[in-house]
Design an enzyme around this catalytic site. Sequence first.
Site, short mmCIF file in Angstrom:
data_model
loop_
_atom_site.label_atom_id
_atom_site.label_comp_id
_atom_site.label_asym_id
_atom_site.label_seq_id
_atom_site.Cartn_x
_atom_site.Cartn_y
_atom_site.Cartn_z
N SER A 11 0.81 -1.22 0.00
CA SER A 11 0.00 0.00 0.00
C SER A 11 0.84 1.27 0.00
CB SER A 11 -0.95 0.01 1.20
OG SER A 11 -0.26 0.37 2.36
N LYS A 40 1.12 4.99 6.67
CA LYS A 40 0.50 5.81 5.61
C LYS A 40 1.01 7.25 5.70
CE LYS A 40 -2.62 2.74 4.11
NZ LYS A 40 -1.83 1.57 4.60
#
Lengths: 416, 135
Positions: free
Chosen positions: B48, B85
Amino acid sequence: MDCNNFYCSCERVFNPKLEGKPVVVLSNNDGCVIARSEEAKKLGIVMGTPAYMIEDQLRQHNVAIFSSNYTLYGDMSDRVMKTFASFVPRLEIYSIDEAFLDLHDLPYHDLLQLGVTIRKTVRQNTGIPVTVGIAQTKTLAKMANRYAKKKHKQTGVFWAANEMLTQEMLENTEVGDIWGIGHQYSMFLKRNGFNTAAEFVKAPDEWVRVNMSVVGHRMLNELKGIPSVAWEFEAPVKKNICTSRSFGKLLTRKEDIQEALCNYAAACALKLRQQKTCCNTVHIFINTNPHKTDDAQYARTINVELQSASNNTSEIIKAACQGFNIIYAKGYRFMKCGVIVMDLVPEDQIQVSLFDEADRARNKQVMAAMDKVNRSLGKEIVRFAVQGFEKKYKLRADHLSKKYTTDINQILKVKI
Amino acid sequence: METKYYQAEVKAGFPSPALDYMEERINLNDVLIQHPLSTFIIECSGDSMINAFIPPKAKLIVDKSITAQNGDIVVAVMNGDFTVKFLKKNDIKCWLIPGNSKYREIEITEEMNLQIWGVVVKIIIDPKDVRKCML
């Protein structure tokens, strides 16, 4: 400063799912409960309970169980202590999870704010929650810490800033909860009508000195705000060093027990070198499990005197083996052995025996080289053959977490 | 008159002209880690953050002492699970943004119980894994 449920908190830093859930940490060999999270305390799990006795309870409430991971706790403790140290010029590390900070002569007026800042910083930087107690003396600070845990959970800080607050704290502390008052004195004081610290602090000096010796009198002074317990800013040099553990399973073979013993001897020798001392006597002991009443019982100890004081691994191991050859007996199922090195002297004040033939300077270099390699390449990369490789005696640790902070192969893995 | 004797070693050859200029060799710990007490290393799996040059097996150096700013790569804990993230935030809201268009942005709500565990300060990757980041 006191870390809250320190071992459990260390596990939670790397396992945030456990936040708000009951957690316990077990002693060496997964024996007894030695740390509990708040949630585990609420379930009524008692400190020191053998794990096998509460297996059902642990399972039923889905309690997370950990073997003690002292490598991790040791590193986290070091981080916490050094973070404390960045705020004050002097501190005393009292245990793996407690420290006294000397707040004298600091340019702060609002010590409460300082306490809040230290607590917040340690929490953010290391993930470990701590409670802060601030007061005139070490004994009062300990009490303030306890009081903060009880009455000021939200802020986690209590400052006995004036007489009124100190009085409030003393009134809310039973004599048995005063630092240094054991069960005996606690009973004695209660029999004499002193139930709270506030009552004890009014006791006549002379009465305390006569009935509780100088130690009790020192305690009384501390409670009155007169510093009477000395500070130990550097860890005191240990008078003797003991390494012993129960085996993971009962052992009978001489070689297996000897291997364990040699490892403990090597651990003692390393600790001696680290604190720059040598020992004159090596004491060893072996015993069967006294709780297994069906087993034949055997327990023996022996002291082996060294020719000259030493901290050389090979000499300590040799002495341990000599002793072991004398006290080992066939046919028993042994549970535990240990090595205690005694009669310690500073490394640079050794009296060399007249008949000592060892090349001291050369041996010292060998040890220094071994320690250096082991420090840089990993614990016990270089060791003596008798220390073996199998480790049959190895501790039971079925619920061991990873060495997240000290071994690159065991770092936290995150799926992103 | 008292005479003193000194023993001195005389070595043959020329002394190194660099001797006076010796300095400590570069220590990567100093270069990569600003706050050793609050720095931890973690390893990633998953893709991701692949366009942020964090392929699987990347090692991240994470500093817990830093307060996360808009645009930082953070290690966050969401409902008890770790993730890595980009942090995007304004005065009202905050989001976790993946470094891979296959994944969706996450708008943070109260009940996600988001905690910033630390801020990523360095990324260590094997050059062999760089190609995965360039697809």
